[in-house]
Design a protein around this motif. Sequence first.
Motif, short mmCIF file in Angstrom:
data_model
loop_
_atom_site.label_atom_id
_atom_site.label_comp_id
_atom_site.label_asym_id
_atom_site.label_seq_id
_atom_site.Cartn_x
_atom_site.Cartn_y
_atom_site.Cartn_z
N ILE A 84 0.84 -1.19 0.00
CA ILE A 84 0.00 0.00 0.00
C ILE A 84 0.88 1.24 0.00
O ILE A 84 1.90 1.29 0.69
CB ILE A 84 -0.98 0.00 1.20
N ASP A 85 0.50 2.21 -0.81
CA ASP A 85 1.16 3.51 -0.83
C ASP A 85 0.16 4.53 -0.32
O ASP A 85 -0.94 4.67 -0.88
CB ASP A 85 1.60 3.89 -2.25
N PHE A 86 0.52 5.24 0.73
CA PHE A 86 -0.34 6.28 1.29
C PHE A 86 0.00 7.58 0.58
O PHE A 86 1.12 8.06 0.64
CB PHE A 86 -0.13 6.40 2.80
N LEU A 87 -0.98 8.16 -0.11
CA LEU A 87 -0.73 9.32 -0.96
C LEU A 87 -1.25 10.61 -0.38
O LEU A 87 -0.75 11.69 -0.71
CB LEU A 87 -1.34 9.08 -2.35
N LYS A 88 -2.26 10.53 0.47
CA LYS A 88 -2.89 11.72 1.04
C LYS A 88 -3.59 11.29 2.33
O LYS A 88 -4.10 10.17 2.39
CB LYS A 88 -3.91 12.26 0.03
N PRO A 89 -3.64 12.15 3.34
CA PRO A 89 -4.38 11.77 4.55
C PRO A 89 -5.84 11.48 4.23
O PRO A 89 -6.49 12.23 3.49
CB PRO A 89 -4.25 12.99 5.45
N GLY A 90 -6.34 10.36 4.74
CA GLY A 90 -7.73 9.99 4.52
C GLY A 90 -8.61 10.52 5.64
O GLY A 90 -8.34 10.28 6.81
N ASP A 125 -7.43 1.96 -6.24
CA ASP A 125 -7.24 3.18 -5.48
C ASP A 125 -8.32 3.32 -4.42
O ASP A 125 -9.48 2.98 -4.65
CB ASP A 125 -7.31 4.41 -6.40
N VAL A 126 -7.93 3.87 -3.28
CA VAL A 126 -8.86 4.27 -2.24
C VAL A 126 -9.02 5.78 -2.40
O VAL A 126 -8.02 6.51 -2.40
CB VAL A 126 -8.32 3.92 -0.83
N SER A 130 -14.02 13.63 -2.36
CA SER A 130 -13.72 14.51 -3.49
C SER A 130 -13.18 13.76 -4.70
O SER A 130 -12.94 14.36 -5.74
CB SER A 130 -12.69 15.57 -3.07
N GLY A 131 -12.95 12.47 -4.54
CA GLY A 131 -12.39 11.68 -5.63
C GLY A 131 -10.87 11.67 -5.64
O GLY A 131 -10.26 11.09 -6.54
N ASP A 132 -10.25 12.32 -4.65
CA ASP A 132 -8.80 12.34 -4.56
C ASP A 132 -8.31 10.98 -4.06
O ASP A 132 -8.91 10.39 -3.15
CB ASP A 132 -8.31 13.43 -3.61
N VAL A 133 -7.21 10.50 -4.61
CA VAL A 133 -6.65 9.21 -4.22
C VAL A 133 -5.93 9.36 -2.88
O VAL A 133 -5.00 10.15 -2.74
CB VAL A 133 -5.69 8.66 -5.29
N VAL A 134 -6.39 8.60 -1.90
CA VAL A 134 -5.83 8.58 -0.55
C VAL A 134 -4.73 7.53 -0.47
O VAL A 134 -3.68 7.74 0.14
CB VAL A 134 -6.95 8.30 0.48
N ALA A 135 -4.97 6.38 -1.08
CA ALA A 135 -4.00 5.28 -1.05
C ALA A 135 -4.14 4.45 -2.32
O ALA A 135 -5.22 4.34 -2.89
CB ALA A 135 -4.23 4.40 0.17
N ARG A 136 -3.03 3.87 -2.71
CA ARG A 136 -3.01 2.94 -3.85
C ARG A 136 -2.58 1.58 -3.30
O ARG A 136 -1.54 1.48 -2.66
CB ARG A 136 -2.07 3.42 -4.93
#
Length: 154
Positions: A84-90, A125-126, A130-136
């Motif tokens: 898992i890659d965390f891309l943005k705070p969920g 993608d999680v 807003s549709g922003d990717v939080v994690a892949r």
Amino acid sequence: MKASTFRLGINLWPPFLFTGIHVTRITPDYRQIEVELRMRPWNRNYVGTHFGGSLFAMTDPFWMLGLMHTLGRDYYVWDRAGAIDFLKPGRGTVRTAFHIDEAVLDELRAEAANGEKVLRWFSNDVVDASGDVVARVRKQIYVRLKPQARGSSA
């Protein structure tokens, strides 16, 4: 098992029920599964965002389960690896979806036809509201035709 019965059961399964993970949709053929993770006080991390373990857990079994049901009883299907890659705070409710198309099933069947193991990576993608990717998330799935199935097709 009927997809609707499975959906009810997995939503009542304590590891999902008590972490806020909820399966919102499973098509009758198990080829499309949608899952959400609701923010709860007990699944927040120290800084108030989704706990990473919960983000991974919401994706953990569904590639394997979807493939088990679509390929059928003639195949072994197991999870082999995950990342898992965390891309943005969920924050808030986050969602993910799993889609298994016929072309992938055909490829897996062809690759496994001789009885050899097949290792295939799947990803999804999680996303937040807003549709922003939080994690892949990536999952490696093991597929192998069972010996009795190889013998019956000869």
